[in-house]
Design a protein around this motif. Structure first.
Motif, PDB file in Angstrom:
ATOM      1  N   LYS A 159       0.850  -1.183   0.000  1.00 21.60           N
ATOM      2  CA  LYS A 159       0.000   0.000   0.000  1.00 21.60           C
ATOM      3  C   LYS A 159       0.884   1.231   0.000  1.00 21.60           C
ATOM      4  O   LYS A 159       2.053   1.175   0.361  1.00 21.60           O
ATOM      5  CB  LYS A 159      -0.958   0.010   1.192  1.00 21.60           C
ATOM      6  N   GLY A 160       0.318   2.345  -0.429  1.00 19.22           N
ATOM      7  CA  GLY A 160       1.118   3.551  -0.457  1.00 19.22           C
ATOM      8  C   GLY A 160       0.398   4.731  -1.056  1.00 19.22           C
ATOM      9  O   GLY A 160      -0.815   4.684  -1.307  1.00 19.22           O
ATOM     10  N   GLN A 195      -4.686   1.359  -9.813  1.00 21.28           N
ATOM     11  CA  GLN A 195      -4.611   2.811  -9.938  1.00 21.28           C
ATOM     12  C   GLN A 195      -4.827   3.447  -8.578  1.00 21.28           C
ATOM     13  O   GLN A 195      -5.510   2.879  -7.720  1.00 21.28           O
ATOM     14  CB  GLN A 195      -5.675   3.340 -10.901  1.00 21.28           C
ATOM     15  N   THR A 196      -4.256   4.628  -8.406  1.00 18.11           N
ATOM     16  CA  THR A 196      -4.471   5.353  -7.167  1.00 18.11           C
ATOM     17  C   THR A 196      -5.897   5.898  -7.129  1.00 18.11           C
ATOM     18  O   THR A 196      -6.522   6.098  -8.164  1.00 18.11           O
ATOM     19  CB  THR A 196      -3.475   6.515  -7.018  1.00 18.11           C
ATOM     20  N   ASN A 197      -6.374   6.164  -5.924  1.00 21.51           N
ATOM     21  CA  ASN A 197      -7.725   6.703  -5.768  1.00 21.51           C
ATOM     22  C   ASN A 197      -7.674   8.236  -5.782  1.00 21.51           C
ATOM     23  O   ASN A 197      -6.668   8.832  -6.166  1.00 21.51           O
ATOM     24  CB  ASN A 197      -8.374   6.159  -4.489  1.00 21.51           C
ATOM     25  N   LEU A 198      -8.730   8.871  -5.316  1.00 14.32           N
ATOM     26  CA  LEU A 198      -8.815  10.333  -5.332  1.00 14.32           C
ATOM     27  C   LEU A 198      -7.832  11.003  -4.380  1.00 14.32           C
ATOM     28  O   LEU A 198      -7.607  12.203  -4.458  1.00 14.32           O
ATOM     29  CB  LEU A 198     -10.242  10.779  -5.011  1.00 14.32           C
ATOM     30  N   PHE A 250      -3.042   3.756  -2.978  1.00  4.76           N
ATOM     31  CA  PHE A 250      -3.311   2.484  -3.648  1.00  4.76           C
ATOM     32  C   PHE A 250      -3.145   1.354  -2.643  1.00  4.76           C
ATOM     33  O   PHE A 250      -2.522   1.520  -1.590  1.00  4.76           O
ATOM     34  CB  PHE A 250      -2.409   2.273  -4.865  1.00  4.76           C
ATOM     35  N   PHE A 251      -3.701   0.188  -2.986  1.00  3.06           N
ATOM     36  CA  PHE A 251      -3.722  -0.951  -2.089  1.00  3.06           C
ATOM     37  C   PHE A 251      -3.719  -2.222  -2.933  1.00  3.06           C
ATOM     38  O   PHE A 251      -4.594  -2.399  -3.776  1.00  3.06           O
ATOM     39  CB  PHE A 251      -5.002  -0.867  -1.246  1.00  3.06           C
ATOM     40  N   ILE A 252      -2.731  -3.088  -2.730  1.00  2.00           N
ATOM     41  CA  ILE A 252      -2.648  -4.361  -3.451  1.00  2.00           C
ATOM     42  C   ILE A 252      -2.611  -5.478  -2.412  1.00  2.00           C
ATOM     43  O   ILE A 252      -1.719  -5.508  -1.565  1.00  2.00           O
ATOM     44  CB  ILE A 252      -1.403  -4.440  -4.353  1.00  2.00           C
TER      45      ILE A 252
END
Length: 132
Positions: free
Chosen positions: A25-26, A53-56, A60-62
């Motif tokens: 995450k980051g 993809q990153t959010n607003l 991001f979270f994998i």
């Protein structure tokens, strides 16, 4: 009683299976705009088909990443790319925070050729459409 044993065994099996993975995450930010978040930046784990993809908020979270060493390829249109090496550990979250710099683009010399078709009283160029 049989249902309780079944539920407990399924829960234990799920917990044991889920502990074999890690999380990445980051946040991705804009290096030149006081670390403003980059919306919808692409993050790819090289060598896999995993892309998010990153959010607003630029986050991001994998999930469900097998332990090991990876390289994240981070890109955003109009910005340079970044390759970030990471290590994913079992049952731990690997945190990535990086920023991208805007890409400078150079244009080749452009020559503009026009024909004068008339002037107004102000001296600006007028375009006339000729009809056949």
């Amino acid at each position: 009683m049989k249902k309780l044993v079944l539920i407990c065994s399924l829960l234990c099996a799920t917990l044991m299976f889920s502990q074999e993975y890690g999380i990445i995450k980051g946040q991705i930010t804009d290096q030149e705009l006081n670390d403003e978040p980059l919306l919808y930046a692409d993050i790819t784990i090289k060598g896999t088909k995993t892309t998010v993809q990153t959010n607003l908020h630029g986050n991001f979270f994998i999930t469900d990443v097998a332990p090991g060493n990876y390289t994240l390829a981070i890109s955003y249109p109009g910005y340079g790319t970044a390759d970030v090496p990471i290590e994913v550990k079992v049952n731990e979250a690997t945190i990535v925070q990086t920023s991208l710099a805007a890409k400078t683009m150079s244009l080749e010399e452009l020559t503009l050729v026009s024909e004068k078709s008339g002037f107004s009283s102000g001296g600006s160029l007028l375009a006339k459409e000729e009809k056949d």
